[in-house]
Design a protein around this motif. Structure first.
Motif, PDB file in Angstrom:
ATOM      1  N   ALA A  67     -24.094  74.244   6.658  1.00 53.24           N
ATOM      2  CA  ALA A  67     -24.664  74.212   8.008  1.00 53.24           C
ATOM      3  C   ALA A  67     -23.571  74.025   9.050  1.00 53.24           C
ATOM      4  CB  ALA A  67     -25.696  73.088   8.104  1.00 53.24           C
ATOM      5  N   SER A  68     -22.565  73.213   8.721  1.00 50.71           N
ATOM      6  CA  SER A  68     -21.449  73.013   9.649  1.00 50.71           C
ATOM      7  C   SER A  68     -20.669  74.306   9.853  1.00 50.71           C
ATOM      8  CB  SER A  68     -20.522  71.916   9.129  1.00 50.71           C
ATOM      9  OG  SER A  68     -19.397  71.760   9.959  1.00 50.71           O
ATOM     10  N   VAL A  69     -20.468  75.063   8.766  1.00 49.50           N
ATOM     11  CA  VAL A  69     -19.753  76.334   8.866  1.00 49.50           C
ATOM     12  C   VAL A  69     -20.577  77.354   9.640  1.00 49.50           C
ATOM     13  CG1 VAL A  69     -18.858  78.285   7.532  1.00 49.50           C
ATOM     14  CG2 VAL A  69     -18.380  75.961   6.781  1.00 49.50           C
ATOM     15  N   PHE A  70     -21.909  77.357   9.418  1.00 55.97           N
ATOM     16  CA  PHE A  70     -22.764  78.304  10.129  1.00 55.97           C
ATOM     17  C   PHE A  70     -22.655  78.132  11.644  1.00 55.97           C
ATOM     18  CE2 PHE A  70     -25.870  78.242   6.288  1.00 55.97           C
ATOM     19  CZ  PHE A  70     -25.032  79.096   5.602  1.00 55.97           C
ATOM     20  N   GLN A  71     -22.343  76.904  12.088  1.00 55.65           N
ATOM     21  CA  GLN A  71     -22.252  76.641  13.526  1.00 55.65           C
ATOM     22  C   GLN A  71     -21.120  77.417  14.195  1.00 55.65           C
ATOM     23  OE1 GLN A  71     -22.005  72.275  13.318  1.00 55.65           O
ATOM     24  NE2 GLN A  71     -23.984  72.181  14.375  1.00 55.65           N
ATOM     25  N   ILE A  72     -20.109  77.823  13.417  1.00 58.77           N
ATOM     26  CA  ILE A  72     -18.952  78.513  14.014  1.00 58.77           C
ATOM     27  C   ILE A  72     -18.871  79.983  13.621  1.00 58.77           C
ATOM     28  CG2 ILE A  72     -17.581  76.397  14.138  1.00 58.77           C
ATOM     29  CD1 ILE A  72     -16.035  77.496  11.642  1.00 58.77           C
ATOM     30  N   THR A  73     -19.841  80.464  12.834  1.00 59.39           N
ATOM     31  CA  THR A  73     -19.779  81.857  12.396  1.00 59.39           C
ATOM     32  C   THR A  73     -20.257  82.788  13.511  1.00 59.39           C
ATOM     33  OG1 THR A  73     -21.971  81.674  11.386  1.00 59.39           O
ATOM     34  CG2 THR A  73     -20.060  81.365   9.954  1.00 59.39           C
ATOM     35  N   LYS A  74     -19.764  84.008  13.454  1.00 58.28           N
ATOM     36  CA  LYS A  74     -20.162  85.043  14.401  1.00 58.28           C
ATOM     37  C   LYS A  74     -20.328  86.352  13.643  1.00 58.28           C
ATOM     38  CE  LYS A  74     -15.272  85.547  15.581  1.00 58.28           C
ATOM     39  NZ  LYS A  74     -14.265  85.447  16.648  1.00 58.28           N
ATOM     40  N   GLY A 174     -30.142  74.202  10.143  1.00 56.00           N
ATOM     41  CA  GLY A 174     -29.577  74.714  11.385  1.00 56.00           C
ATOM     42  C   GLY A 174     -28.327  73.965  11.783  1.00 56.00           C
ATOM     43  N   LYS A 175     -28.250  72.685  11.394  1.00 53.15           N
ATOM     44  CA  LYS A 175     -27.069  71.872  11.658  1.00 53.15           C
ATOM     45  C   LYS A 175     -27.017  70.751  10.630  1.00 53.15           C
ATOM     46  CE  LYS A 175     -29.378  68.962  15.095  1.00 53.15           C
ATOM     47  NZ  LYS A 175     -29.310  68.414  16.472  1.00 53.15           N
ATOM     48  N   PRO A 176     -25.832  70.209  10.363  1.00 51.02           N
ATOM     49  CA  PRO A 176     -25.726  69.127   9.374  1.00 51.02           C
ATOM     50  C   PRO A 176     -26.306  67.831   9.920  1.00 51.02           C
ATOM     51  CG  PRO A 176     -23.608  69.527  10.422  1.00 51.02           C
ATOM     52  CD  PRO A 176     -24.530  70.589  10.935  1.00 51.02           C
ATOM     53  N   ASP A 177     -26.497  66.861   9.028  1.00 52.33           N
ATOM     54  CA  ASP A 177     -27.062  65.582   9.440  1.00 52.33           C
ATOM     55  C   ASP A 177     -26.128  64.807  10.360  1.00 52.33           C
ATOM     56  OD1 ASP A 177     -29.311  66.137   8.030  1.00 52.33           O
ATOM     57  OD2 ASP A 177     -28.798  64.922   6.282  1.00 52.33           O
ATOM     58  N   THR A 178     -24.826  65.090  10.238  1.00 52.87           N
ATOM     59  CA  THR A 178     -23.855  64.436  11.101  1.00 52.87           C
ATOM     60  C   THR A 178     -22.791  65.443  11.488  1.00 52.87           C
ATOM     61  OG1 THR A 178     -22.408  62.503  11.339  1.00 52.87           O
ATOM     62  CG2 THR A 178     -22.355  63.672   9.221  1.00 52.87           C
ATOM     63  N   ASP A 179     -22.063  65.180  12.535  1.00 61.70           N
ATOM     64  CA  ASP A 179     -21.045  66.111  13.016  1.00 61.70           C
ATOM     65  C   ASP A 179     -19.882  66.177  12.016  1.00 61.70           C
ATOM     66  OD1 ASP A 179     -19.381  67.739  14.411  1.00 61.70           O
ATOM     67  OD2 ASP A 179     -18.916  66.302  16.010  1.00 61.70           O
ATOM     68  N   LEU A 180     -19.663  67.362  11.442  1.00 61.05           N
ATOM     69  CA  LEU A 180     -18.591  67.552  10.452  1.00 61.05           C
ATOM     70  C   LEU A 180     -17.462  68.423  10.992  1.00 61.05           C
ATOM     71  CD1 LEU A 180     -20.769  68.225   7.255  1.00 61.05           C
ATOM     72  CD2 LEU A 180     -19.732  66.069   7.970  1.00 61.05           C
ATOM     73  N   SER A 181     -17.427  68.631  12.282  1.00 64.08           N
ATOM     74  CA  SER A 181     -16.440  69.558  12.839  1.00 64.08           C
ATOM     75  C   SER A 181     -15.006  69.107  12.577  1.00 64.08           C
ATOM     76  CB  SER A 181     -16.668  69.718  14.343  1.00 64.08           C
ATOM     77  OG  SER A 181     -16.607  68.458  14.998  1.00 64.08           O
ATOM     78  N   PHE A 182     -14.761  67.778  12.529  1.00 68.29           N
ATOM     79  CA  PHE A 182     -13.410  67.286  12.321  1.00 68.29           C
ATOM     80  C   PHE A 182     -12.932  67.512  10.886  1.00 68.29           C
ATOM     81  CE2 PHE A 182     -14.448  64.221  15.922  1.00 68.29           C
ATOM     82  CZ  PHE A 182     -13.788  65.000  16.854  1.00 68.29           C
ATOM     83  N   SER A 183     -13.846  67.579   9.941  1.00 66.92           N
ATOM     84  CA  SER A 183     -13.462  67.734   8.522  1.00 66.92           C
ATOM     85  C   SER A 183     -13.740  69.127   7.982  1.00 66.92           C
ATOM     86  CB  SER A 183     -14.208  66.706   7.663  1.00 66.92           C
ATOM     87  OG  SER A 183     -15.601  66.784   7.887  1.00 66.92           O
ATOM     88  N   ARG A 184     -14.212  70.025   8.860  1.00 67.10           N
ATOM     89  CA  ARG A 184     -14.572  71.373   8.418  1.00 67.10           C
ATOM     90  C   ARG A 184     -13.391  72.095   7.772  1.00 67.10           C
ATOM     91  NH1 ARG A 184     -16.269  73.529  13.170  1.00 67.10           N
ATOM     92  NH2 ARG A 184     -18.373  72.679  12.965  1.00 67.10           N
ATOM     93  N   HIS A 185     -12.183  71.865   8.298  1.00 66.23           N
ATOM     94  CA  HIS A 185     -10.997  72.544   7.768  1.00 66.23           C
ATOM     95  C   HIS A 185     -10.632  72.073   6.369  1.00 66.23           C
ATOM     96  CE1 HIS A 185      -9.331  68.779   9.298  1.00 66.23           C
ATOM     97  NE2 HIS A 185      -8.303  68.989   8.508  1.00 66.23           N
ATOM     98  N   ILE A 186     -11.187  70.934   5.943  1.00 64.91           N
ATOM     99  CA  ILE A 186     -10.895  70.405   4.608  1.00 64.91           C
ATOM    100  C   ILE A 186     -11.782  71.058   3.555  1.00 64.91           C
ATOM    101  CG2 ILE A 186     -10.872  68.329   3.161  1.00 64.91           C
ATOM    102  CD1 ILE A 186     -10.285  66.717   5.680  1.00 64.91           C
TER     103      ILE A 186
END
Length: 500
Positions: A67-74, A174-186
């Motif tokens: 869900a976190s990855v889906f937030q940045i896909t295009k 649609g979105k993760p339970d918590t903001d994972l944007s900082f760890s998405r690259h991991i």
């Protein structure tokens, strides 16, 4: 603000490690690396941070990572969830026909528990599509009911749907339970190919635009058929009886043993590839054309796997025709020093035996000009037992048919006697490829004679300049002379060698 990739942080709701366990790890670090004692207590230690961070990230539920990855896909992004990248790549290759859009960026999310691979694509409507890239059915829950998604099938996914891959259940969020944007690259790896893909799309579009000229000129593109192959009636009849009729009328061969392997042998330029392409079009079969060496790999075992994948693809797209040019390069006699080549021959024998045993609608046509170089087990009945000689045309009538094919869209001067021209071409022992070369050369000679190239150079050329252009006897005579000179030069012995 950009967070450095080496910064360490924990999310307690996804991490099962207790404070006691963290204290134990810290103590171990101090014991194994005494230099850490010299560090100020408030500076974190980053030894092994990458692998540790990934393992910690994997504790985050897969559906939240996705869900976190889906937030940045295009549009053009393909998100892949799987065990490892190599297995995911193989699954994508085997399912490539399921993707109808250009893929510009890959985002891979690794998960140790998922049994298989699944792909998520963001289409131009900003909708999420799920494609089953496995060889088995997966399930998704829609309105409380689990429905099967077969291999290579695609369906639209919305938040609230549930995907099930064997024992792995993935709710679509649609979105993760918590903001994972900082760890998405991991927990995700991105491979951006946008620039090269856009370049390929541009080149493909240019070709498509250029192809419009065939329609604007009132001429629709025509598929190659047997009518476009001249002077090979015997070969065509053999292939009709051996492949075309069994494909079109399988019920007539229920009690017959059908050959699945054919070898067309003869000198280069006699039309072996042309005949195979025409056969595929006549039968409406899936057609794969390759050079035997294309399947070779420097890695041990990879060549055999390439052949297995080829036959798997043909099996999934039956009826299929596989055309292998320069067959002697891969099916040469065994027993020499090339141990790896022997393994490829053995693999090919096994695959052909399986086709025969299973009665698959797969037909393999191998082309060679070195029939004697092939392994005897390859050429025996049941493997490639049907041998068809493709000779250079040896009659005026045969030459004339080929000449008709290559001159049908060109204007000839009334003084051109095609029968006499065919006799001259027969006297020069020309093949079908030779005749095509000579006709094209004669056409270029007509351009030269009429000053077309000069006008092109000066920028004064107009379409009307070639509307009435005709190829003359003189143009053909010069083309034949150039052909003979070219062949003589190719056959001339180097200086210093005695002629034998």
């Amino acid at each position: 603000m950009r967070i450095s990739s080496i910064q360490n942080y924990y999310r307690t709701n996804y991490t099962n490690r207790t404070s006691r366990e963290r204290d134990f790890v810290a103590k171990q670090n101090m014991q194994t690396n005494p230099q850490n004692l010299l560090r100020p207590i408030n500076i974190p230690v980053f030894t092994g941070i990458q692998s540790t961070s990934l393992q910690l990230a994997k504790k985050i539920p897969l559906e939240d990572r996705l869900a976190s990855v889906f937030q940045i896909t295009k549009h053009g992004d393909l998100v892949i969830a799987g065990n490892d990248l190599k297995s995911a790549q193989k699954a994508l290759k085997e399912s490539v026909k399921a993707f109808e859009h250009a893929i510009k960026r890959f985002i891979f999310v690794e998960d140790d528990n998922i049994e298989g691979t699944v792909a998520f694509f963001r289409n131009f409507m900003d909708e999420l599509e799920i494609t089953n890239t496995n060889k088995f059915d997966i399930l998704y829950n829609y309105d409380g009911e689990f429905l099967p998604v077969k291999p290579r099938e695609t369906y639209y996914a919305t938040p609230g749907d549930i995907l099930k891959i064997k024992n792995t259940t993935i709710p679509i969020k649609g979105k993760p339970d918590t903001d994972l944007s900082f760890s998405r690259h991991i927990f995700s790896k991105s491979f951006d190919l946008t620039e090269s893909v856009n370049s390929s799309i541009e080149k493909r579009n240019i070709k498509s635009i250029q192809a419009l000229s065939q329609y604007t000129a009132g001429v629709k593109p025509k598929k190659l058929t047997f009518a476009d192959v001249g002077g090979q009636d015997n070969v065509i009849n053999e292939l009709k009886k051996g492949i075309l009729y069994p494909v079109k009328y399988p019920e007539a061969y229920e009690n017959s043993i059908v050959n699945h392997g054919f070898i067309m042998y003869g000198p280069p330029g006699t039309g072996k590839t042309l005949i195979a392409q025409a056969l595929a079009n006549e039968s409406k079969a899936d057609f794969v054309k390759l050079n035997g060496l294309e399947m070779e790999s420097k890695w041990v075992g990879q060549s055999e796997e390439n052949w297995r994948n080829l036959f798997d693809q043909a099996r999934e797209n039956q009826p299929s025709i596989i055309f292998i040019d320069e067959f002697d390069a891969v099916a040469k006699k065994r027993g020499g020093s090339d141990v790896f080549g022997d393994k490829v021959v053995n693999q090919l024998l096994t695959l052909m035996s399986d086709v025969e045993k299973n009665g698959d609608a797969i037909y393999v046509i191998a082309a060679t000009n070195k029939l004697d170089a092939l392994d005897s087990a390859i050429t025996r009945s049941g493997r490639f037992g049907k041998h068809i000689e493709v000779k250079a045309p040896d009659t005026v009538e045969g030459i004339n048919k080929i000449l008709d094919i290559h001159t049908k869209n060109k204007k000839l001067s009334p003084d051109v006697d095609k029968v006499m021209l065919s006799k001259r071409l027969l006297d020069k022992q020309t093949t079908g490829a030779d005749i095509a070369f000579i006709v094209n050369n004669a056409h270029e000679n007509a351009f030269e004679r009429a000053g077309i190239y000069t006008k092109m150079e000066n920028g004064t050329f107009e379409k009307s300049d070639i509307d009435n252009l005709k190829i003359t006897n003189e143009d053909f005579a010069k083309a034949i002379k150039d052909f003979v000179h070219k062949n003589d030069a190719a056959n001339r012995r180097p200086i210093g060698f005695n002629k034998r």
